[in-house]
Structure formats: C-alpha cells, structure tokens
Scaffold this active site. Structure first.
Site, PDB file in Angstrom:
ATOM      1  N   GLY A  73       0.830  -1.186   0.000  1.00  0.00           N
ATOM      2  CA  GLY A  73       0.000   0.000   0.000  1.00  0.00           C
ATOM      3  C   GLY A  73       0.865   1.236   0.000  1.00  0.00           C
ATOM      4  CG  MET A 129       1.139   3.846   5.271  1.00  0.00           C
ATOM      5  SD  MET A 129       2.010   5.318   5.838  1.00  0.00           S
ATOM      6  CE  MET A 129       2.771   4.697   7.330  1.00  0.00           C
ATOM      7  N   GLY A 130       3.809   1.013   2.502  1.00  0.00           N
ATOM      8  CA  GLY A 130       4.882   0.037   2.332  1.00  0.00           C
ATOM      9  C   GLY A 130       4.351  -1.345   2.024  1.00  0.00           C
ATOM     10  CE  LYS A 132       1.990  -0.701   6.361  1.00  0.00           C
ATOM     11  NZ  LYS A 132       0.632  -0.240   6.695  1.00  0.00           N
ATOM     12  CG  ASP A 161      -6.049   5.479   6.726  1.00  0.00           C
ATOM     13  OD1 ASP A 161      -7.028   6.005   6.170  1.00  0.00           O
ATOM     14  OD2 ASP A 161      -5.178   4.834   6.116  1.00  0.00           O
TER      15      ASP A 161
END
Length: 503
Positions: free
Chosen positions: A15, A17-18, A35, A133
């Site tokens: 995504g 973010m990574g 992650k 989020d």
C-alpha cells in the site's frame, strides 16, 4: 532475515505506507506479519531521520494497545535503514475485499462486524490512541467472522509532540471526517465518523462521499461540506449511521456507545445511543467485547417489507394516510435543506396565541420507551390533528404560537415515518420522515427531537432537521384533445339504429 530474527516467507500485500510480508519469528517460532515502511522519495537526511523517529514512535504507541479486535504490534525494528513494524499475523480478508467479492452486506451483518471494530476503537481511545485511517481496507475479517482493525501504525497519541511534516494529511479522503478534511487534527470523534463511513460503504456499496478514484479533491470538498445522501439500504442500521455521520463532532456518540448500538442492531434490538453529544464520556473505560463470532456471508433483507408500527389508536380516530413503514424507503440524494417545517425554537417572547404553557418540567430523564412512544404518538397525529399535536409540545416550541404551528402543518398532506424513532441521547430521539406537500413535493427528512418531562409526560421541546432532501412533483399530463372526441360524438349521435332509434 530481518533484525536477525524475522525470516520473510511470502509477500501479503502493499500500500501507500509500504509492503507487508508473512514472516516467521525464529526465536518464538510463530508466524508474524512484518510491514516495511516506505519513507518517501526525495527526502533529505534530516527528513528521513524524522520519518524514522515518527514510525518508531507510532509503533511504540500502537504496541500499547492490547485488544482482541485490534492487530497487535509486537516489535519495531530497522532493516537496511527502513523501519519495520512486526505485527500479529491474521489470516483474513479486508472488509473492502469482502464487499467487492460478495456485494453490499445486510445491515445485521455489517452491525456485527462493526461492533467488533468499534470496541477496538473504544479501547484505543481510552489509551489515548487515535487511528486516523479507519477504512474498509483496514478492517480485517477472519474466516470465522472475527474482526481486527489493522494499521494503528499511522495513529498518534493524544498529547505527544507531532513530528509529522506540516500540511501532510494522513488518511483516505473517502473516509475522512469533515473536520479532518477541513484541516483540523484527527480525534476520537473523527475515528467514529470514519467507522460510520466504513459501515455505510459496507451496506450501500459505496462510501458516503463517493470513492473519488479519479478525483480525490472533489471527494475532499464533499467531505468537508458533510454532503452525502442518506443511506437507502441500511434498514435498522440507518439511525446509528446518521448519528455517527453527524457533521458536528461534539454530537457524535463515542466508540463505546457505537459498540453498544451496533450490538443492539445485530441482535434485532432497539439501538439506543444513550449519551450522544456528551463529550465528557469520550474517555470512559470500555468493557471487554462480548460480540458473538459470526460468519460473513451477506444476509438478504426482506424485499419491500411494509411494517405497521403505529401505536394503539388514540381516542378520536385519525387519518388512514399516516402509515408507518420499515426503514427501507429510498431516500433521495439531493442535499437540499428544507426548513419550512423545522420547528426551531422561536424568540423568547411568545405571541399572543401561544396558548397556555405546560407546567414546570422536571429534570428527570425519561426512559427510552417513553421517549420513542411520545415521538410515535406525536407524528401519528400529524398532519390532520395539529391542534392535538400542539398539546404534545414543550415550552420552548410553544413560543412559536399555535397559529404559526397550525399553518406550517396545513401545507402538509401526508406524514410517513420511514425510520422508526430511536433514542440517540439521554433526552433525544432520531426519526426519519417523508412529508408530502400540497403541491406534490416529497420531502425526506431525518429529525432529532429533544424531549422534557412534564409531570411524567414526555413533551417535545426541540425539533431539528439534520438532513433533508426534496423531489419535485412530475408535471401534469397534457389535457386530452376533446375536440376530436366531440366531433365523433356528434356523428355518433346522428346515427340511427336499425329500429330507427338513436345509435
């Protein structure tokens, strides 16, 4: 091998973010999700260091949260200069994938899943953590129906010094709260709104402000204006969604209250948001969740059901036009404010025909059954028996005068309750209405009524329209051509039957 301990096995997804990988914690011999967080291209060395500090701080904050419906953060490490969050591995699908595969969920199914997510948010808020989020992609649903909220790694702790770069907006535009879209800091109340948007998307098939894949800026504008169509398919979930999607964050229920309301909807009980608007309750401790594990297959709602929910007839009869229907009526998507029938508090000086004011009201809080019963009986009197409905008003609404009140309702020909009255605060009830005006215009409204007690009788003391949409009547059909018909009649009248009589 990451940090000498976590061996990557397979890539689970990626995504903004990574990337997320399935890995094995070789020290504890358990699967974990790791992650690898992207720091962003083009950052200077000072900015990269700030980003690493932020990710480490967010990871430590998320690790403080231990809840059965939140993905646990086990560790925060660094590999090749990139921060890595080590998290609980949850075999699951996201709610976004679930809706894509199966289509919109039934209201009870969405409520069961949402109650679990809301309980995790409630625990996070008590710990001072704001997710920032909440969206369908971050709601993970296991094969047994267990829900866990993921990605607390971009959350922040209330009171901590923010290291994020000024002007950066964290979150997904389609699920942001209006105040966040306008640039305000995320809060627990904005998490509640985002959860409401998530559940709205689960039952309606699209977010309240639109997906905005091609034009996220337009979605941000609609979000900031809190401009969304009322839900059409949410059924008994509708009052809860309208409460959590309130534009005013101070009037939204807490995550704990939403948890209880969603459990009630899932269990076919009345959802009572008992302290809506009470900001003092936003940090109350939350009890351990007890929502039952459920399967995730959508349950179809009964098609086109019309349910008669009228209270017992009041002496004197009434119009048969006052119908009470299940909250499945299609609400219109036109966000037009119609204030002609909003019974707002009038000036403090009552007109000469204001009528005798009721006795001094008490401060006791009515029970939910008393509140919903009073609202049901009130709208059962309208529009035909406005003088009797006037007697159900409290002192604040009586200041408008009985003549003005009667005149307002004289322009209405039909009142239909489309969403049954639901208690949404200690003294407030939310109800959905469809009003038909004399010219054929149809007005769909969601109203919040505040009630007071007068010698044990609940009176309606405030009446606010929180959402309104109108549809104009179709143009009248063209008048028939009577000329041709008259000529035919003349010819026909001149004909003689075989007996010599007129045909």
């Amino acid at each position: 091998m990451l940090a000498g301990r976590y061996r990557l096995r397979s890539r689970l997804g990626a995504g903004a973010m990574g990337e997320v990988w399935l890995a094995m914690d070789e020290r504890l011999q358990r699967p974990v999700a790791v992650k690898q967080v992207r720091l962003g291209a083009g950052l200077g060395s000072a900015e990269e260091e700030q980003a690493r500090q932020r990710i480490a701080r967010e990871g430590r904050i998320a690790a403080r949260l231990r809840h059965p419906h939140a993905v646990t953060v086990h560790d925060v490490v660094e590999h090749d200069g990139r921060p890595v969050l080590v998290m609980e591995y949850v075999p699951s699908r996201s709610l976004a994938a679930l809706v894509t595969e199966q289509g919109p969920l039934a209201p009870a199914t969405a409520a069961r899943l949402g109650a679990q997510a809301a309980s995790a948010l409630a625990a996070a808020h008590v710990a001072g953590i704001v997710h920032r989020d909440v969206k369908p992609a971050n709601i993970l649903v296991g094969d047994d129906g267990t829900v866990k909220i993921a990605d607390f790694g971009i959350s922040h702790a209330v009171g901590d010094v923010s290291i994020t770069k000024a002007g950066v907006l964290a979150g997904t535009p389609a699920f942001l709260a209006p105040e966040v879209a306008r640039g305000e800091d995320p809060t627990a109340a904005s998490d509640v709104f985002s959860l409401g948007s998530t559940l709205y998307a689960a039952v309606e098939g699209t977010p309240p402000f639109g997906a905005g894949v091609d034009n996220p800026i337009a979605v941000l504008h609609r979000t900031a204006a809190a401009d969304f169509p009322p839900p059409r398919l949410a059924g008994p979930l509708t009052p809860v969604l309208m409460a959590v999607l309130c534009a005013d964050p101070d009037r939204r229920p807490t995550a704990e209250q939403v948890t209880d309301a969603l459990r009630a909807v899932a269990g076919n009980r009345v959802a009572a948001l008992s302290t809506l608007g009470s900001t003092a309750a936003r940090t109350q401790p939350v009890t351990s969740p007890d929502a039952a594990t459920v399967l995730v297959a959508p349950v179809p709602a009964p098609p086109g059901t019309r349910v008669d929910l009228r209270p017992a007839p009041i002496i004197g009869g009434g119009s048969a036009r006052r119908r009470w229907v299940a909250p499945l009526a299609g609400l219109l998507a036109v966000g037009l404010g119609v204030g002609a029938f909003a019974l707002a508090t009038a000036p403090s000086t009552p007109p000469s025909d204001a009528g005798s004011a009721p006795a001094t009201t008490t401060t006791a809080v009515p029970d939910p059954a008393t509140l919903t019963g009073a609202v049901s009986e009130y709208f059962a009197l309208l529009p035909d028996r406005a003088d009797e409905a006037w007697l159900r008003l409290g002192p604040a609404l009586r200041t408008q005068g009985q003549t003005a009140y009667r005149n307002r309702w004289s322009a209405v020909t039909d009142v239909v309750v489309t969403a049954s009255p639901v208690v949404t605060s200690a003294t407030a009830v939310t109800v959905g209405l469809r009003l038909t005006l004399a010219d054929g215009t149809v007005v769909q409204e969601t109203r919040v009524l505040d009630l007071v007690l007068d010698n044990g009788t609940a009176l309606i003391n405030a009446d606010s329209i929180v959402h309104s949409a109108t549809s104009t009547p179709p143009p009248p059909p063209p008048a028939p051509d009577h000329k041709g018909r008259g000529e035919e009649n003349k010819k026909g009248n001149g004909k003689k039957g075989k007996d010599g009589e007129d045909g």
